[in-house]
Design an enzyme around this catalytic site. Sequence first.
Site, PDB file in Angstrom:
ATOM      1  N   LYS A 104      52.112  39.751  76.564  1.00 42.24           N
ATOM      2  CA  LYS A 104      50.837  40.267  77.105  1.00 42.24           C
ATOM      3  C   LYS A 104      49.622  39.652  76.845  1.00 42.24           C
ATOM      4  CE  LYS A 104      48.654  45.024  76.633  1.00 42.24           C
ATOM      5  NZ  LYS A 104      48.617  46.236  75.963  1.00 42.24           N
ATOM      6  N   HIS A 106      46.629  40.640  77.722  1.00 40.91           N
ATOM      7  CA  HIS A 106      45.197  41.308  77.384  1.00 40.91           C
ATOM      8  C   HIS A 106      45.300  42.389  76.423  1.00 40.91           C
ATOM      9  CE1 HIS A 106      47.923  43.676  80.272  1.00 40.91           C
ATOM     10  NE2 HIS A 106      47.179  44.652  79.989  1.00 40.91           N
TER      11      HIS A 106
END
Length: 224
Positions: A104, A106
């Site tokens: 991921k 963000h």
Amino acid sequence: MENYKKEFIEFMIDCQVLKFGEFVLKSGRKSPFFMNAGAYVTGSQLCKLGEYYARAIHEHYGDDFDVLFGPAYKGIPLSVITTMAYSKLFGKEIRYCSNRKEVKDHGDAGILLGSKLQDGDKVVIVEDVTTSGASMEETVPIIRAQADIQIKGLMVSLNRMERGKGEKSALEEIKELYHFETNAIVTMQDVLEYLYNRPYKGNIYINEKIKVAIDDYYAQYGAK
């Protein structure tokens, strides 16, 4: 055999997680038994499952660890429920950690869910079942890349006791390759010992026919 192991075998039967018959495994092997941890679906089932894992981990690894790591995907709920059960049963706060399949970029960025791994952490890995050990090829490098940690061991629910990539069982191969302990809540030997010709709730789950099929299976695929 410890009482919690007998109870766990009955629990797998009650939840229809452990079945007997004819099944084709992902490996292509035709097996007379099959375990599907995805059949644990209710709150009470998951609470009990976490307690069985916690008891087995405590028996084999004691309290000398900091983090339970559950590989994606099935290991994620296992790590959560076992962490909760460990706190309840043994009064020690253990952190849970899992990995994402995709990094991921963000918000809560990175490859990990739950607690971050820290230098000095002692980690126990929890999985449902290991047939070939392939999942550890992905999981161990991820864990060891995060921090200077020590992997204390692996706990699975059922040791199928069949060959992995070579002549030894997958759990033995993992132990030799990565140099940490590997254990299971129960083995198929435990299951055979407990269920063979023993009625449970009016049914015989391992009768003579199933026993012969299991013996034949191990003659072909059993670990040495």
